[in-house]
Design an enzyme around this catalytic site. Structure first.
Site, PDB file in Angstrom:
ATOM      1  CB  SER A 164      -0.936  -0.023   1.299  1.00  0.00           C
ATOM      2  OG  SER A 164      -1.742  -1.041   1.095  1.00  0.00           O
ATOM      3  CB  THR A 196       1.711  -4.436  10.064  1.00  0.00           C
ATOM      4  OG1 THR A 196       0.405  -4.066   9.624  1.00  0.00           O
ATOM      5  CG2 THR A 196       1.766  -5.424  11.176  1.00  0.00           C
ATOM      6  CD  GLN A 374     -25.628  -3.403  23.197  1.00  0.00           C
ATOM      7  OE1 GLN A 374     -24.613  -2.453  23.405  1.00  0.00           O
ATOM      8  NE2 GLN A 374     -26.702  -3.181  23.651  1.00  0.00           N
ATOM      9  CD  GLU A 401      -2.808  -9.960   5.349  1.00  0.00           C
ATOM     10  OE1 GLU A 401      -3.051 -10.687   4.690  1.00  0.00           O
ATOM     11  OE2 GLU A 401      -2.426 -10.038   6.294  1.00  0.00           O
ATOM     12  CB  SER A 404     -15.891  -6.017   4.343  1.00  0.00           C
ATOM     13  OG  SER A 404     -15.590  -6.553   5.588  1.00  0.00           O
TER      14      SER A 404
END
Length: 421
Positions: A164, A196, A374, A401, A404
């Site tokens: 990236s 990373t 919750q 990576e 979605s």
């Protein structure tokens, strides 16, 4: 967790734990350890033994340090070293190089258990196995394997992956970093973002354009040692989660590397990167599943000890519905990931299945972390409990990576090809 209240001209420090009932105090520092592991007859005997070993390691070595790793943004070096000794930092590397010589099913299982204990430690393991060693094992020659793989298996050294850039994320083919042939050297110029292990790594797999006219077919892969003259690190990013692993920009300013640092053939870089990410998604899915499982265990433990209306809240149908939904989603994602890993181990195409696993597992991690909070109510919102850390750690699994959204494109693209055959 401290509240300051003004009283007669001075500030009095009141610890929140003093305001809680004695019945809840054992849960303050961390959720009670799970009373069972996910033992299953679905796994081969050797992988089940590996899973149990990793479960024990996570329970005894990782869970006790996970809070401090997150709070202080500390690299878990001692744990990484121990994992290297266990063979977890080079799981699919061949035994002749010093690796564990295991497959991706074993890797997926181990990634989940390690990440259940500490998601930061899980990502260090994932990057070294999938993103650094993966392309080397795929495209490296014998000399490169001996020089750049063997020393990175024992946890003393880790690598990183530079794809990236500040101006591109999902559009990996639009690489502006360049590599120019200078005779006996390659000269790299540009910047790579969101790296990373950027500070801890001692070598990097870098993708750079060697022929702009060919677009993505003009991208090549390189092995770059760290430190190297002309390579510099940007500031460590202050992240929402996974805080013990450094993330930074890596800059290349007339950075000269040897000609034998070219990985694979000229122009094969984009292909190497995409194949690397396919396999890496199995590891990220494992990490996400570990976070999801940890969230579920936290919710179960709390619900069994927290009483309301004269009974544990685990007896209430509303709470049971949440726990049931979490368990179902985890197992659906887990089995999908194991299927993708098995396909890779057997040499079949697994691109769609890895994308499915990564998509399902990452969104399951976010869902389960949300539901755990919750169940815990106000206790889920404070850092006395790990639920809020799981919530923060889970979010990145839907981004790195391959987001979605990209996973859905990969799945749909492959599905349409299959259905049109």
């Amino acid at each position: 967790a401290v509240v300051s209240t003004q009283s007669t001209g001075y500030f009095k420090q009141i610890n929140l734990s003093m305001l809680l009932s004695r019945a809840l105090r054992p849960l303050l520092s961390r959720c009670a350890p799970a009373t069972r592991s996910i033992s299953t007859t679905l796994l081969p005997e050797d992988i089940e033994l590996l899973r149990q070993t990793c479960w024990d390691f996570a329970e005894n070595e990782l869970k006790p340090i996970a809070g401090a790793v997150d709070r202080d943004s500390v690299y878990p070096g001692d744990a990484v070293k121990k994992m290297g000794e266990m063979g977890l930092m080079g799981m699919v590397a061949p035994e002749e190089l010093g690796g564990a010589g295991m497959g991706y099913l074993a890797y997926a299982v181990a990634m989940e258990e390690i990440s259940r204990g500490c998601a930061t430690t899980g990502v260090v393991m994932s990057v070294n196995n999938s993103l650094y060693l993966g392309p080397l094992l795929m495209a490296g020659n014998q000399a490169q394997l001996e020089k750049w793989v063997a020393p990175y298996l024992d946890g003393d050294h880790v690598g990183c992956f530079c794809l990236s850039e500040p101006g591109n994320g999902s559009d990996a083919g639009a690489a502006s970093t360049t590599a120019i042939d200078r005779g006996d050297k390659w000269e790299l110029n540009g910047a790579k973002a969101w790296i990373t292990n950027g500070y801890e790594s001692e070598a990097a797999i870098v993708f750079a354009t060697t022929d702009k006219a060919k677009k993505h077919k003009g991208i090549s892969a390189f092995i770059v040692p760290k430190p190297t003259e002309g390579l510099s690190l940007g500031k460590k990013e202050d992240k929402l989660g996974i805080k013990g692993s450094s993330t930074c920009v890596i800059n290349f300013d007339n950075c000269l590397i040897d000609k034998d640092c070219l990985l694979g053939e000229l122009g094969q870089g984009f292909k190497i990167a995409m194949k690397t990410l396919d396999a890496g998604r199995i590891g990220v899915a494992g990490q996400a599943l570990g976070i999801a499982q940890a969230s579920l265990e936290c919710a179960v433990a709390y619900s069994q000890q927290r009483h309301a209306f004269d009974q544990p809240i685990s007896k209430m149908q509303t709470i049971q519905n949440k726990l049931a939904d979490m368990e179902c989603r985890i197992w659906a994602a887990r089995l999908t990931n194991w299927h993708a890993a098995k396909l890779k181990d057997e040499g079949h195409n697994f691109t769609k299945e890895a994308a499915m696993a990564k998509l399902m597992a990452s969104e399951t991690a976010t869902y389960c972390a949300h539901q755990a909070i919750q169940v815990l109510g106000g206790m889920g919102y404070v850092n006395d409990m790990p639920a809020e850390r799981h919530y923060r750690d889970a979010r990145i699994t839907e981004i790195y990576e391959g987001t979605s959204e990209i996973q859905r494109l990969v799945i749909a693209g492959n599905l349409l090809k299959e259905m049109s055959m």
